[in-house]
Design an enzyme around this catalytic site. Structure first.
Site, PDB file in Angstrom:
ATOM      1  CG  ASP A 269      -1.880  -1.166   0.833  1.00 59.37           C
ATOM      2  OD1 ASP A 269      -1.908  -2.265   1.226  1.00 59.37           O
ATOM      3  OD2 ASP A 269      -3.026  -0.619   0.563  1.00 59.37           O
ATOM      4  CE  LYS A 280      -5.660  -5.304   4.400  1.00 60.66           C
ATOM      5  NZ  LYS A 280      -6.150  -4.074   5.184  1.00 60.66           N
TER       6      LYS A 280
HETATM    7  O1  MRU Z   1      -7.497  -3.150   3.055  1.00 60.77           O
HETATM    8  P1  MRU Z   1      -7.336  -3.463   1.643  1.00 60.77           P
HETATM    9  O2  MRU Z   1      -8.112  -4.589   1.232  1.00 60.77           O
HETATM   10  O3  MRU Z   1      -7.509  -2.114   0.794  1.00 60.77           O
HETATM   11  O4  MRU Z   1      -5.777  -3.741   1.720  1.00 60.77           O
HETATM   12  C1  MRU Z   1      -5.229  -4.281   0.432  1.00 60.77           C
HETATM   13  C2  MRU Z   1      -3.705  -4.625   0.468  1.00 60.77           C
HETATM   14  O5  MRU Z   1      -3.265  -4.818   1.548  1.00 60.77           O
HETATM   15  C3  MRU Z   1      -3.082  -4.980  -0.777  1.00 60.77           C
HETATM   16  O6  MRU Z   1      -2.113  -6.076  -0.608  1.00 60.77           O
HETATM   17  C4  MRU Z   1      -2.427  -3.869  -1.327  1.00 60.77           C
HETATM   18  O7  MRU Z   1      -3.344  -2.774  -1.497  1.00 60.77           O
HETATM   19  C5  MRU Z   1      -1.841  -4.274  -2.567  1.00 60.77           C
HETATM   20  S1  MRU Z   1      -3.157  -4.050  -3.824  1.00 60.77           S
HETATM   21  C6  MRU Z   1      -2.343  -4.446  -5.235  1.00 60.77           C
END
Ligand code: MRU
Length: 389
Positions: A269, A280
């Site tokens: 992210d 995550k």
């Molecule tokens: O909370 P989320 O579902 O938006 O978190 C998503 C993630 O952590 C993904 O691994 C990250 O955004 C990479 S997406 C290509």
């Protein structure tokens, strides 16, 4: 809800429709090529998204018509995943400008959208890019310019993720050649096409290697508390025909100890200029286990996920704290077919819910970007992106 198939309509092509004849989307739902976000084929301006809170139980395609609905979709995670959040915010600016193209409204709406989720830097990156394009555009020209820029952001994300797929697939191919058997890849959360506009980041190498005929299998972390692995990654891989097995979040270390994991691929992210990676919650624990067991741990990301202003990920990246109820409850489909939510803790149990953690660069074997692979270091990133020096 019945799945609506987009109709080809070249007349709307310049407004960001992608399903023109000849488009060869890699990701499909039951044979139909899809992106995770697109401009409505009938009216040419409203925005279509797949409601990810309803997957895998039903495929609901929502029509989003104003910026408040876009903010709601991001906040409630109807759309989620760093690159998709960015593209969605860009289309949110388009919808806001349709209602009021003034500079004051535009700046206010961008500031509001920027607050919807704090960790994924793609959100702010996309909004900054929109503002840079639109600040010097006359108010009467802004709507058209905004749709063009949002379309470019979406198209570039697809191209970048496809490129990440090629660079990452080389690692799977090498593991296949080295071991001479099926390659086992572990992934956390959902970093597939649902989390981007198409292809995905961590899953793009898997799809690419799969298309090349490499024998592979994916361990899918369930990813509590919201179960993006169980609900979304398992669904994506299953629709695509990729062999996979769902595991509890706590199983990865055990599998690594027993030689059952050849590679770990995760998305991100926000990645610092020094290679620390926010992803995550639970990603860090997988990196520790991978490090202890000598399993390569790769982070896949488009350059829109790099925050060049940040050096120390653990101290500087803001970590989203989400509702306690995501931890104290769990949702699923009951045996009678209804989707339901049940408590998993006593009703007075307090819970904490940090949604992301930061994996320090020293635990990351390398980064996979659209420009290639590099060490998770400042020099490694600058080697691929010298214009940032
Ligand atoms: O909370 P989320 O579902 O938006 O978190 C998503 C993630 O952590 C993904 O691994 C990250 O955004 C990479 S997406 C290509």
């Amino acid at each position: 809800m019945e799945l609506r198939r987009p109709q080809a309509d070249p007349a709307h092509d310049d407004m960001g429709c992608w399903y023109r004849p000849g488009y060869t989307a890699p990701m499909k739902i039951d044979g139909t090529p899809y992106r995770s976000i697109w401009v409505d084929e009938q009216d040419g301006w409203s925005v279509r998204i797949i409601d990810q809170t309803r997957l895998p139980w039903s495929i609901d395609i929502l029509r989003v018509t104003n910026v408040a609905e876009v903010a709601h979709a991001i906040r409630t995670m109807q759309v989620r995943g760093a690159p998709l959040i960015g593209a969605t915010a860009a289309y949110g600016v388009c919808l806001a400008l349709r209602a009021d193209p003034s500079s004051q409204a535009m700046e206010g709406h961008c500031a509001m959208l920027a607050e919807t989720r704090p960790t994924a830097v793609n959100l702010r990156w996309a909004l900054e890019r929109m503002l840079t394009r639109l600040r010097n555009t006359r108010a009467e020209d802004r709507v058209r310019a905004a749709y063009a820029e949002a379309r470019d952001i979406a198209d570039e994300d697809v191209a970048q993720c496809q490129s990440i797929g090629r660079h990452g697939a080389e690692l799977i191919e090498a593991a296949s050649t080295r071991t001479g058997r099926r390659v086992n890849v572990l992934t956390h959360c959902n970093a597939g096409w649902l989390a981007t506009v198409d292809w995905g980041t961590a899953l793009a190498p898997i799809y690419t290697a799969f298309e090349r005929g490499i024998d592979l299998h994916v361990w899918v972390d369930e990813t509590r508390p919201r179960n993006q692995g169980a609900a979304l990654t398992a669904w994506e891989l299953g629709r695509h025909g990729v062999a996979h097995t769902l595991i509890s979040d706590n199983a990865g270390g055990h599998l690594m100890q027993h030689g059952e994991v050849d590679l770990v691929f995760v998305g991100a992210d926000r990645v610092t200029r020094t290679g620390d990676a926010a992803n995550k919650i639970g990603t860090y624990l997988k990196a520790l286990a991978a490090h202890d067991n000598g399993v390569p741990f790769w982070v896949a990301l488009p350059s829109s996920t790099i925050d060049w202003t940040v050096s120390d990920g653990v101290r500087e990246i803001p970590i989203e704290e989400r509702a306690q109820s995501e931890v104290t409850t769990i949702s699923g489909r009951a045996l009678d077919g209804t989707v339901t939510t049940v408590r998993v803790a006593p009703s007075d149990t307090p819970a904490a819910n940090p949604a992301f953690d930061v994996t320090p660069a020293r635990l990351v074997s390398g980064l996979i970007t659209e420009r290639g692979r590099c060490p998770a270091t400042a020099d490694g990133l600058l080697g691929l992106f010298p214009e940032r020096a």
